[in-house]
Scaffold this active site. Structure first.
Site, PDB file in Angstrom:
ATOM      1  N   ASP A  60      -7.652   6.849 -10.774  1.00  0.00           N
ATOM      2  CA  ASP A  60      -6.456   6.753  -9.935  1.00  0.00           C
ATOM      3  C   ASP A  60      -6.749   7.636  -8.727  1.00  0.00           C
ATOM      4  OD1 ASP A  60      -4.065   7.013  -8.598  1.00  0.00           O
ATOM      5  OD2 ASP A  60      -2.855   7.240 -10.401  1.00  0.00           O
ATOM      6  N   SER A 141      -6.601  -0.509   8.580  1.00  0.00           N
ATOM      7  CA  SER A 141      -6.066  -1.857   8.810  1.00  0.00           C
ATOM      8  C   SER A 141      -5.732  -2.023  10.287  1.00  0.00           C
ATOM      9  CB  SER A 141      -4.782  -2.060   7.996  1.00  0.00           C
ATOM     10  OG  SER A 141      -4.181  -3.307   8.327  1.00  0.00           O
ATOM     11  N   TYR A 154       3.696   0.898   5.453  1.00  0.00           N
ATOM     12  CA  TYR A 154       2.281   0.579   5.199  1.00  0.00           C
ATOM     13  C   TYR A 154       1.482   0.827   6.475  1.00  0.00           C
ATOM     14  CZ  TYR A 154      -1.969  -2.173   4.513  1.00  0.00           C
ATOM     15  OH  TYR A 154      -3.291  -2.572   4.445  1.00  0.00           O
ATOM     16  N   LYS A 158      -1.617   3.584   7.318  1.00  0.00           N
ATOM     17  CA  LYS A 158      -2.943   3.239   7.839  1.00  0.00           C
ATOM     18  C   LYS A 158      -3.208   3.949   9.168  1.00  0.00           C
ATOM     19  CE  LYS A 158      -4.351   0.570   4.482  1.00  0.00           C
ATOM     20  NZ  LYS A 158      -5.478   0.966   3.617  1.00  0.00           N
TER      21      LYS A 158
HETATM   22  N1  LIG Z   1      -6.325  -8.023   2.362  1.00  0.00           N
HETATM   23  C1  LIG Z   1      -5.957  -7.765   3.613  1.00  0.00           C
HETATM   24  O1  LIG Z   1      -5.470  -8.626   4.325  1.00  0.00           O
HETATM   25  C2  LIG Z   1      -6.155  -6.371   4.158  1.00  0.00           C
HETATM   26  C3  LIG Z   1      -6.089  -6.189   5.557  1.00  0.00           C
HETATM   27  C4  LIG Z   1      -6.274  -4.922   6.079  1.00  0.00           C
HETATM   28  C5  LIG Z   1      -6.557  -3.865   5.226  1.00  0.00           C
HETATM   29  N2  LIG Z   1      -6.622  -4.066   3.876  1.00  0.00           N
HETATM   30  C6  LIG Z   1      -6.959  -2.923   3.029  1.00  0.00           C
HETATM   31  O2  LIG Z   1      -8.121  -3.233   2.298  1.00  0.00           O
HETATM   32  C7  LIG Z   1      -8.182  -2.395   1.146  1.00  0.00           C
HETATM   33  C8  LIG Z   1      -8.588  -3.215  -0.061  1.00  0.00           C
HETATM   34  O3  LIG Z   1      -7.533  -4.110  -0.406  1.00  0.00           O
HETATM   35  P1  LIG Z   1      -7.785  -5.650  -0.800  1.00  0.00           P
HETATM   36  O4  LIG Z   1      -7.170  -6.442   0.268  1.00  0.00           O
HETATM   37  O5  LIG Z   1      -9.197  -5.877  -1.166  1.00  0.00           O
HETATM   38  O6  LIG Z   1      -6.795  -5.778  -2.073  1.00  0.00           O
HETATM   39  P2  LIG Z   1      -7.072  -6.007  -3.636  1.00  0.00           P
HETATM   40  O7  LIG Z   1      -5.719  -5.994  -4.270  1.00  0.00           O
HETATM   41  O8  LIG Z   1      -7.910  -7.224  -3.836  1.00  0.00           O
HETATM   42  O9  LIG Z   1      -7.900  -4.724  -4.091  1.00  0.00           O
HETATM   43  C9  LIG Z   1      -7.309  -3.457  -4.172  1.00  0.00           C
HETATM   44  C10 LIG Z   1      -7.957  -2.710  -5.331  1.00  0.00           C
HETATM   45  O10 LIG Z   1      -7.464  -1.355  -5.311  1.00  0.00           O
HETATM   46  C11 LIG Z   1      -7.189  -0.957  -6.647  1.00  0.00           C
HETATM   47  N3  LIG Z   1      -6.210   0.129  -6.654  1.00  0.00           N
HETATM   48  C12 LIG Z   1      -4.898   0.085  -6.286  1.00  0.00           C
HETATM   49  N4  LIG Z   1      -4.336   1.293  -6.451  1.00  0.00           N
HETATM   50  C13 LIG Z   1      -5.291   2.124  -6.942  1.00  0.00           C
HETATM   51  C14 LIG Z   1      -5.307   3.491  -7.311  1.00  0.00           C
HETATM   52  N5  LIG Z   1      -4.214   4.260  -7.232  1.00  0.00           N
HETATM   53  N6  LIG Z   1      -6.486   4.018  -7.756  1.00  0.00           N
HETATM   54  C15 LIG Z   1      -7.592   3.249  -7.851  1.00  0.00           C
HETATM   55  N7  LIG Z   1      -7.632   1.943  -7.523  1.00  0.00           N
HETATM   56  C16 LIG Z   1      -6.483   1.387  -7.081  1.00  0.00           C
HETATM   57  C17 LIG Z   1      -6.675  -2.227  -7.327  1.00  0.00           C
HETATM   58  O11 LIG Z   1      -6.800  -2.140  -8.737  1.00  0.00           O
HETATM   59  C18 LIG Z   1      -7.588  -3.294  -6.714  1.00  0.00           C
HETATM   60  O12 LIG Z   1      -8.772  -3.482  -7.483  1.00  0.00           O
HETATM   61  C19 LIG Z   1      -6.802  -1.740   1.039  1.00  0.00           C
HETATM   62  O13 LIG Z   1      -6.892  -0.394   1.499  1.00  0.00           O
HETATM   63  C20 LIG Z   1      -5.945  -2.566   1.975  1.00  0.00           C
HETATM   64  O14 LIG Z   1      -4.848  -1.826   2.475  1.00  0.00           O
HETATM   65  C21 LIG Z   1      -6.439  -5.295   3.341  1.00  0.00           C
END
Ligand SMILES: NC(=O)c1ccc[n+]([C@@H]2O[C@H](COP(=O)([O-])OP(=O)(O)OC[C@H]3O[C@@H](n4cnc5c(N)ncnc54)[C@H](O)[C@@H]3O)[C@@H](O)[C@H]2O)c1
Length: 247
Positions: A60, A141, A154, A158
């Site tokens: 975590d 982001s 959110y 970021k």
């Molecule tokens: N998907 C998008 O459109 C997007 C765009 C910009 C930024 N992001 C950022 O990209 C990053 C990755 O997200 P994603 O889109 O791949 O989503 P995702 O849901 O596919 O992956 C997120 C992962 O983080 C893990 N996680 C969540 N809380 C946690 C914690 N407290 N401790 C450990 N692990 C934890 C989850 O179990 C999951 O495996 C994030 O920081 C998100 O804010 C995503």
């Protein structure tokens, strides 16, 4: 000399069980890094680690003890730690800001910002004690620089991730510890539906000059560059991987 761009390096990638994190961990392993897959999600995390020949640790990212355990595992398994990718993230579902609960606010700040604090509390002292160069990459982001309504807190989390990355780059540059951020535009991952709310992804993608969402490979390629020695003189940047969205 090895042609692998991350040969000899050891990385912790948080949130590597899914989405962008999985893509980053995969690219890093392909480029010769030893990877610690750190995620809350055990089954998916173990699966990714076994595919990559890395190791999984249930983490975590908001908990200092979990960071201490991840660092200890990196040292036990691979003898060192060089790279931290703070990729794990959290958001509430796109909604009017007056309806965001305190719990949802805390979740964004804890998972997206406190995680960076915890990672530096644990890993920076290790790097300083060992006199090792180090490398932190925050997955921020486009919301942190070009926010839209419905995701105010959110976006704020970021924005904080980007600002602290620059502050830390300035503070620890003299110790050869680099801090950079990567800012994706919307991609198709576990979080996509949270971001879009009622907006269809094609409507959002129409605002991206290159005309498509980001992919885990796009984000992973940017992270690989920043983590590699090719970026040895790059610190404090926020690299937008967004098909031109923020122009
Ligand atoms: N998907 C998008 O459109 C997007 C765009 C910009 C930024 N992001 C950022 O990209 C990053 C990755 O997200 P994603 O889109 O791949 O989503 P995702 O849901 O596919 O992956 C997120 C992962 O983080 C893990 N996680 C969540 N809380 C946690 C914690 N407290 N401790 C450990 N692990 C934890 C989850 O179990 C999951 O495996 C994030 O920081 C998100 O804010 C995503």
């Amino acid at each position: 000399m090895s042609s692998e761009r991350l040969a000899g390096k050891v990385a912790i990638v948080t949130g590597a069980a899914s989405g962008f994190g999985r893509g980053i961990a995969t690219k890093f392993a392909q480029e010769g890094a030893k990877v610690i897959v750190a995620d809350l999600s055990e089954d998916a995390g173990k699966q990714v680690a076994s595919e990559l020949g890395g190791v999984f640790i249930r983490t975590d990212v908001t908990q200092k003890a979990d960071w201490e355990a991840a660092l200890a595992l990196a040292i036990k398994e691979y003898g060192q730690l060089d790279i931290v990718v703070n990729n794990a993230g959290a958001s509430y579902s796109n909604k009017a800001t007056e309806n965001v609960t305190e719990k949802e606010f805390d979740m964004c700040m804890n998972v997206n910002v406190k995680s960076i604090y915890m990672s530096t509390q644990v890993v920076v002292p290790y790097l300083l004690k060992e006199n090792r160069p180090g490398n932190f990459i925050q997955i921020a982001s486009t919301a942190g620089i070009r926010p839209r309504g419905g995701l105010a807190w959110y976006s704020a989390s970021k924005g904080a991730a980007i600002t602290v990355t620059k502050a830390l780059a300035s503070e620890y540059g003299p110790k050869q510890i680099r801090f950079n951020a990567v800012s994706p535009v919307v991609g198709v991952t576990g979080m996509t539906n949270l971001f879009l709310g009622s907006t269809d992804i094609s409507t959002f993608v129409a605002t991206v000059p290159l005309g498509r969402p980001s992919t885990p490979a796009d984000i992973a390629n940017a992270c690989c560059y920043l983590a590699s020695d090719e970026a040895a003189f790059i610190t404090g940047v926020n690299l937008e991987v967004d098909g031109g969205r923020c122009v």
